[in-house]
Write a protein that holds these residues in place. Sequence first.
Motif, PDB file in Angstrom:
ATOM      1  N   TYR A  62       0.863  -1.184   0.000  1.00  0.00           N
ATOM      2  CA  TYR A  62       0.000   0.000   0.000  1.00  0.00           C
ATOM      3  C   TYR A  62       0.898   1.233   0.000  1.00  0.00           C
ATOM      4  N   ASP A 165     -12.047   6.957   4.681  1.00  0.00           N
ATOM      5  CA  ASP A 165     -11.353   5.700   4.940  1.00  0.00           C
ATOM      6  C   ASP A 165      -9.918   5.931   5.404  1.00  0.00           C
ATOM      7  N   ARG A 166      -9.283   6.992   4.928  1.00  0.00           N
ATOM      8  CA  ARG A 166      -7.886   7.260   5.274  1.00  0.00           C
ATOM      9  C   ARG A 166      -7.694   7.534   6.762  1.00  0.00           C
ATOM     10  N   PHE A 169      -6.871   3.843   8.091  1.00  0.00           N
ATOM     11  CA  PHE A 169      -5.906   2.963   7.429  1.00  0.00           C
ATOM     12  C   PHE A 169      -4.645   3.754   7.131  1.00  0.00           C
ATOM     13  N   ARG A 173      -6.017   3.607  -0.278  1.00  0.00           N
ATOM     14  CA  ARG A 173      -6.291   2.320  -0.934  1.00  0.00           C
ATOM     15  C   ARG A 173      -7.550   2.453  -1.793  1.00  0.00           C
ATOM     16  N   PRO A 214     -15.544  -2.615   6.463  1.00  0.00           N
ATOM     17  CA  PRO A 214     -15.296  -1.951   7.729  1.00  0.00           C
ATOM     18  C   PRO A 214     -16.599  -1.528   8.410  1.00  0.00           C
ATOM     19  N   TYR A 216     -17.111   1.911  10.547  1.00  0.00           N
ATOM     20  CA  TYR A 216     -16.594   3.138  11.136  1.00  0.00           C
ATOM     21  C   TYR A 216     -17.782   3.960  11.640  1.00  0.00           C
ATOM     22  N   ARG A 267      -3.685  -7.935  15.845  1.00  0.00           N
ATOM     23  CA  ARG A 267      -3.080  -7.007  14.889  1.00  0.00           C
ATOM     24  C   ARG A 267      -1.645  -6.762  15.362  1.00  0.00           C
ATOM     25  N   LEU A 276      -4.054   5.674  13.925  1.00  0.00           N
ATOM     26  CA  LEU A 276      -5.363   5.495  13.308  1.00  0.00           C
ATOM     27  C   LEU A 276      -6.428   6.071  14.239  1.00  0.00           C
ATOM     28  N   VAL A 284     -12.890  -3.945  11.716  1.00  0.00           N
ATOM     29  CA  VAL A 284     -11.848  -3.849  10.703  1.00  0.00           C
ATOM     30  C   VAL A 284     -12.388  -4.338   9.356  1.00  0.00           C
ATOM     31  N   THR A 285     -11.749  -3.913   8.278  1.00  0.00           N
ATOM     32  CA  THR A 285     -12.233  -4.233   6.944  1.00  0.00           C
ATOM     33  C   THR A 285     -12.062  -5.712   6.632  1.00  0.00           C
ATOM     34  N   GLY A 290      -6.142  -6.112   5.897  1.00  0.00           N
ATOM     35  CA  GLY A 290      -6.147  -4.973   6.797  1.00  0.00           C
ATOM     36  C   GLY A 290      -7.449  -4.197   6.816  1.00  0.00           C
TER      37      GLY A 290
END
Length: 290
Positions: A62, A165-166, A169, A173, A214, A216, A267, A276, A284-285, A290
Amino acid sequence: MTGFEITGASAADMGLFRAWADEEGWNPGDSDRFAFMVADPAGFLVGRVDGEPVACISAVRYGAGFGFIGFYIARPAVRGQGYGIRLWNAGMERLDGRLVGLDGVVEQQANYRKSGFRPAWNSVRYEGAPGDEHGDGDGDGDGRGGGVGIVDAASLPFGQLAAYDRRFFPEARDAFLSAWVGLPGRTALAAVRDGRIEGLGVIRPCSGAFRIGPLYAATPEVAAALLRGLARHAPGGVVAVDVPDAHPRAAALFTGLGLVPTFEAARMYTGPAPELDLAGLYGVTSLELG
């Protein structure tokens, strides 16, 4: 190890990866592999003995500085013969120079420590049909009170989803995320307040309980609203979510809604854990990427 070779995985091999993971009891998504290949097409390796696949691993890159190890499986008949470690070394070599993460099952965590990984937190899988005993805090049960609306994530600008999303993670991505939320048979819901995303969840079919990830959310109430909305798309409303124990309010939420722990992984990272938004990470996704 005469006749052993390591190659990139084909589309057919990816189907094997999924079947092997299912045999291990990991309950992968039926279509996860299609999003996985988009993330890093060269990031999936297979070990073969005389042309026969016997082991697999993913070593996905990534951005410029992060990598993730997953799908590390040797077939039971060849375990203890050195094939798995050769494949592991090939995967780690592919991620050399990067911070590397993985989600390690309990029985392998000691081996991962020997390779320089250290635990950051555990993911505990909670399964069940979410009940209503805690409510979702907005008085109408669907997350639309208090100025929060639950909408189809596909109706939002993708750039907005990717930016959100950032927060959860270490690297962008976008290609993976686009496939992950958009594959047929999946449902992606977002919580929106005044044009801002305050939650995102995706549910996908699996051979066992449908997986949510995910998940969130800005608050437990938003997380509960998304969870219930997504569970409506699962047979009997039964879902599974991998919940980081670094977020105690998340575990309390799922326990209060009647879900029970069924599986655990750690993890782990080869260096300091990336920063994060753990306070907003309720699920988690994917344990593979990840």
